[in-house]
Write an enzyme that holds these catalytic residues in place. Structure first.
Site, PDB file in Angstrom:
ATOM      1  N   GLY A   1       0.939  -1.261  -0.254  1.00  0.00           N
ATOM      2  CA  GLY A   1      -0.039  -0.133   0.062  1.00  0.00           C
ATOM      3  C   GLY A   1       0.725   1.319  -0.088  1.00  0.00           C
ATOM      4  O   GLY A   1       1.734   1.502  -0.766  1.00  0.00           O
ATOM      5  N   GLY A   2       0.607   2.468   0.809  1.00  0.00           N
ATOM      6  CA  GLY A   2       1.165   3.550   0.989  1.00  0.00           C
ATOM      7  C   GLY A   2       2.822   3.320   1.191  1.00  0.00           C
ATOM      8  O   GLY A   2       3.431   3.973   0.937  1.00  0.00           O
TER       9      GLY A   2
ATOM     10  N   GLY B   1      19.828   8.481 -34.705  1.00  0.00           N
ATOM     11  CA  GLY B   1      19.093   9.075 -33.721  1.00  0.00           C
ATOM     12  C   GLY B   1      19.977   9.065 -32.538  1.00  0.00           C
ATOM     13  O   GLY B   1      19.828  10.117 -31.718  1.00  0.00           O
ATOM     14  N   ALA B   2      20.361   7.713 -32.004  1.00  0.00           N
ATOM     15  CA  ALA B   2      21.195   7.690 -30.932  1.00  0.00           C
ATOM     16  C   ALA B   2      22.517   8.695 -30.659  1.00  0.00           C
ATOM     17  O   ALA B   2      22.565   8.945 -29.721  1.00  0.00           O
ATOM     18  CB  ALA B   2      21.675   6.136 -30.846  1.00  0.00           C
TER      19      ALA B   2
HETATM   20  C1  HXC Z   1      -2.765  -2.827  11.159  1.00  0.00           C
HETATM   21  C2  HXC Z   1      -1.103  -4.453  10.745  1.00  0.00           C
HETATM   22  C3  HXC Z   1      -1.211  -3.947   9.099  1.00  0.00           C
HETATM   23  C4  HXC Z   1      -2.166  -2.950   8.743  1.00  0.00           C
HETATM   24  C5  HXC Z   1       0.255  -5.468   9.272  1.00  0.00           C
HETATM   25  N1  HXC Z   1      -0.524  -5.396  10.673  1.00  0.00           N
HETATM   26  N2  HXC Z   1      -0.268  -4.955   8.357  1.00  0.00           N
HETATM   27  N3  HXC Z   1      -1.853  -3.604  11.409  1.00  0.00           N
HETATM   28  N4  HXC Z   1      -2.897  -2.289   9.576  1.00  0.00           N
HETATM   29  N5  HXC Z   1      -1.960  -2.439   7.559  1.00  0.00           N
HETATM   30  C6  HXC Z   1       0.020  -6.106  11.606  1.00  0.00           C
HETATM   31  C7  HXC Z   1      -0.608  -7.484  11.926  1.00  0.00           C
HETATM   32  O1  HXC Z   1      -1.735  -7.484  12.443  1.00  0.00           O
HETATM   33  C8  HXC Z   1       0.217  -8.167  12.920  1.00  0.00           C
HETATM   34  O2  HXC Z   1       0.198  -7.625  14.175  1.00  0.00           O
HETATM   35  C9  HXC Z   1       1.696  -7.561  12.597  1.00  0.00           C
HETATM   36  O3  HXC Z   1       1.425  -6.246  11.888  1.00  0.00           O
HETATM   37  C10 HXC Z   1       2.552  -8.398  11.544  1.00  0.00           C
HETATM   38  O4  HXC Z   1       2.003  -8.660  10.613  1.00  0.00           O
HETATM   39  P1  HXC Z   1       1.823 -10.063  10.000  1.00  0.00           P
HETATM   40  O5  HXC Z   1       0.836 -10.378   9.086  1.00  0.00           O
HETATM   41  O6  HXC Z   1       2.164 -11.084  11.033  1.00  0.00           O
HETATM   42  O7  HXC Z   1       3.271 -10.118   9.213  1.00  0.00           O
HETATM   43  P2  HXC Z   1       3.488 -10.909   7.946  1.00  0.00           P
HETATM   44  O8  HXC Z   1       3.316 -12.252   7.762  1.00  0.00           O
HETATM   45  O9  HXC Z   1       5.155 -10.529   7.911  1.00  0.00           O
HETATM   46  O10 HXC Z   1       2.885  -9.935   6.472  1.00  0.00           O
HETATM   47  C11 HXC Z   1       3.473  -8.475   6.486  1.00  0.00           C
HETATM   48  C12 HXC Z   1       2.380  -8.103   5.474  1.00  0.00           C
HETATM   49  C13 HXC Z   1       0.776  -8.467   5.748  1.00  0.00           C
HETATM   50  C14 HXC Z   1       2.669  -8.506   4.017  1.00  0.00           C
HETATM   51  C15 HXC Z   1       2.676  -6.579   5.583  1.00  0.00           C
HETATM   52  O11 HXC Z   1       0.865  -8.040   7.239  1.00  0.00           O
HETATM   53  C16 HXC Z   1      -0.154  -7.676   4.898  1.00  0.00           C
HETATM   54  O12 HXC Z   1      -0.238  -7.919   4.032  1.00  0.00           O
HETATM   55  N6  HXC Z   1      -0.768  -6.584   5.845  1.00  0.00           N
HETATM   56  C17 HXC Z   1      -1.876  -5.697   5.235  1.00  0.00           C
HETATM   57  C18 HXC Z   1      -1.157  -4.920   3.804  1.00  0.00           C
HETATM   58  C19 HXC Z   1      -2.261  -4.014   3.423  1.00  0.00           C
HETATM   59  O13 HXC Z   1      -3.289  -4.566   2.678  1.00  0.00           O
HETATM   60  N7  HXC Z   1      -2.296  -2.815   3.920  1.00  0.00           N
HETATM   61  C20 HXC Z   1      -3.250  -1.614   3.529  1.00  0.00           C
HETATM   62  C21 HXC Z   1      -2.668  -1.179   2.352  1.00  0.00           C
HETATM   63  S1  HXC Z   1      -3.507   0.128   1.721  1.00  0.00           S
HETATM   64  P3  HXC Z   1       0.457  -8.617  15.422  1.00  0.00           P
HETATM   65  O14 HXC Z   1      -0.149  -7.843  16.761  1.00  0.00           O
HETATM   66  O15 HXC Z   1       0.056  -9.988  15.017  1.00  0.00           O
HETATM   67  O16 HXC Z   1       2.058  -8.485  15.667  1.00  0.00           O
HETATM   68  C22 HXC Z   1      -2.712   1.552   1.778  1.00  0.00           C
HETATM   69  C23 HXC Z   1      -3.321   2.730   1.394  1.00  0.00           C
HETATM   70  C24 HXC Z   1      -2.590   3.952   0.838  1.00  0.00           C
HETATM   71  O17 HXC Z   1      -1.553   1.572   2.218  1.00  0.00           O
HETATM   72  C25 HXC Z   1      -2.944   4.426  -0.301  1.00  0.00           C
HETATM   73  C26 HXC Z   1      -1.923   3.823  -1.497  1.00  0.00           C
HETATM   74  C27 HXC Z   1      -2.201   4.906  -2.879  1.00  0.00           C
END
Ligand code: HXC
Length: 511
Positions: free
Chosen positions: A170-171, A405-406
């Protein structure tokens, strides 16, 4: 009084633990350092000034008001020095909600971004985070957009560097994408807009994190990342090296480091760098390393579009951007990837007043449907545009081929090249002898004797630097062994160059 001081120390110690010892241990087991360990390695010893260590999130939904509140809220921010020069830094703390961005977490980053822009110093983000904090909804999304906005305003004013040191989504990939350089750590870092689980749900594709967004993918295929390192320590030490090459802002002088390498150093071996057979490759890096102070070259996008080499070197202690066709890969041809890669690099150098030295050995643009369908016209135009708009000192050396051109594109005299040199081995023409003779003497094609004669005639007349030199398109034909001296003198002469493009809001580079 003492107990108040002790209480502060206790609070600090607690904040330094981030998400707790168990999560720190997991971080280490995964081969990653913690946010603070990373900052300590990156900055000069003891120079880190941390801000907002006690900031906590203010979320209430999904039980967040009852859950643990961890001081720092998943990002460590502040400033310090790299070899004595100020840099702003923020490091995502994966042990706190996976380093995800909340409203308060965003405010911490924004504060550092604002300070870096106001005080004109580079900013580096160390990413290890899962994007917007899901529990905070639009507050987190808004926070990200505020960070993005600041990335854009700072672009071209202060260097912005992102290092991806864990799984990022994401962000946490979009903000890096708006910075000047992205580096990754092999095997522990990933970049994707959405992770493998979401991919599976939406497209039913099964893919691992490594296949979707590992360092190999992003340094070779997508070209999102500018380089990758084997571990956190190496990555951070290399970032210190990169910072040493960069000016602090677009208004600042180039950093100047002491050099013990004689600028007049002669390299006799360069006199035999070009093989007798014009179709035989040689390694352009050899020339780059022999021109650079102490042979020190920081390559950008080493693994992508290897037919062009880009990176930073120093001459007489001052940073110089190097762009060079690489005859070892695809004969150094310009294709879409090489054009985009070099265009972005040239624009970075121009934005930050870094002179550009261009080494040319290019047989032309790559023909074919794959390239044309892929938009070669527009991608090639990016490089042409970038060189043409650049007002920094431009020193060009044609070592061998400069065809079609290069020739124009590669910082030619016609694109306001300041000093254009050629080696005696240069061949500056519309195309190579065979293609040219077959077109202009088509009537003689069945007569090998005549064709051989015409080819010889063409080679003698056109495949040399002198036709261009006769017109002043080449300022001088130089001896290869004198290249470092001649380039150093040209750069010294151009140090106070002033050139301004017509006023405009911004240009419209072919994107
Ligand atoms: C809140 C989060 C989180 C999130 C991870 N955690 N991502 N908490 N918001 N976005 C927390 C988990 O709950 C967990 O908490 C700890 O972080 C570790 O995560 P895991 O999943 O256990 O780790 P891992 O298996 O290594 O995976 C990491 C990851 C995955 C690939 C980043 O967590 C993931 O896919 N997260 C979601 C990503 C996502 O979709 N984010 C939103 C994007 S939208 P605990 O308590 O168990 O330690 C965005 C908008 C921006 O960003 C705009 C863009 C233009």
């Amino acid at each position: 009084m003492k107990h108040i001081l002790d209480a502060l120390e206790e609070r600090r110690a607690n904040a330094r633990l981030g998400g707790g010892q168990a999560r720190i241990d997991t971080q280490h087991k995964r081969g990653k350092l913690t946010a603070r360990e990373r900052i300590d390695l990156f900055l000069d010893h003891g120079s880190f000034e941390e801000y907002d260590m006690f900031v906590q999130h203010r979320a209430v939904d999904f039980g967040m008001d009852k859950g643990e509140k961890i001081p720092g809220d998943g990002v460590v921010t502040g400033w310090g020095t790299v070899n004595g020069r100020v840099v702003y830094v923020y490091a995502k703390d994966f042990t706190v909600f996976g380093g995800s961005l909340s409203e308060t977490h965003a405010q911490k980053i924004m504060k550092i971004q604002d300070m870096a822009l106001r005080n004109k110093a580079p900013i580096i983000g160390l990413f290890d985070a899962g994007g917007a904090r899901i529990q905070e909804g639009v507050a987190a999304l808004g926070g990200y957009a505020e960070v993005f906005q600041r990335n854009v305003l700072a672009s071209g004013v202060i260097p912005q560097i992102s290092v991806i040191m864990g799984p990022c989504a994401g962000g946490d990939v979009y903000s890096p994408a708006m910075t000047d350089f992205i580096f990754m750590v092999r095997d522990t870092s990933y970049m994707f807009v959405t992770g493998p689980d979401v991919v599976k749900t939406v497209t039913n594709e099964t893919v691992t994190a490594e296949e979707l967004g590992g360092a190999k993918v992003h340094t070779t295929k997508s070209s999102i990342a500018d380089g990758a390192y084997d571990n956190d320590v190496e990555a951070l030490l290399q970032m210190r090296r990169l910072i040493d090459f960069l000016p602090s802002s677009n208004r600042d002088e180039l950093p100047e480091w002491p050099s013990f390498d004689d600028p007049a150093r002669e390299e006799i071996s360069l006199d035999t760098l070009i093989p007798d057979n014009p179709n035989k490759p040689y390694d352009i890096r050899e020339l780059i390393l022999k021109v650079a102070d102490e042979g020190d070259f920081f390559e950008i996008q080493e693994a992508h579009a290897r037919n062009i080499v880009t990176g930073f070197a120093r001459v007489e202690g001052r940073t110089t951007g190097i762009v060079a066709n690489q005859p070892m890969v695809l004969a150094g041809v310009l294709d879409s990837d090489a054009s985009r890669k070099a265009a972005r690099f040239v624009r970075f150098c121009d934005a930050f007043n870094i002179p550009i030295v261009t080494f040319v050995d290019v047989p032309g643009f790559l023909p074919g449907t794959a390239q044309e369908y892929g938009g070669l016209i527009k991608h090639g135009a990016k490089l042409l545009f970038a060189y043409a708009e650049a007002t920094v000192p431009k020193v060009t050396l044609i070592t061998r081929k400069a065809f079609g051109g290069a020739y124009d594109v590669m910082a030619s005299k016609h694109l306001r090249g300041d000093v254009n040199y050629a080696w005696p081995t240069a061949q500056i023409a519309v195309m190579g002898a065979k293609g040219a003779v077959e077109i202009i003497f088509r009537a003689d094609i069945k007569d090998p004797g005549k064709i051989a004669e015409r080819t010889k005639e063409y080679e003698e007349r056109f495949l040399s630097p002198f036709v261009a030199a006769e017109r002043g398109y080449i300022d001088d034909v130089i001896m290869p062994h004198a290249t470092r001296r001649r380039i150093a003198r040209a750069l010294a002469m151009l140090r106070h160059k002033e050139l301004e493009n017509p006023w405009k809001k911004h240009d419209n580079i072919p994107l």
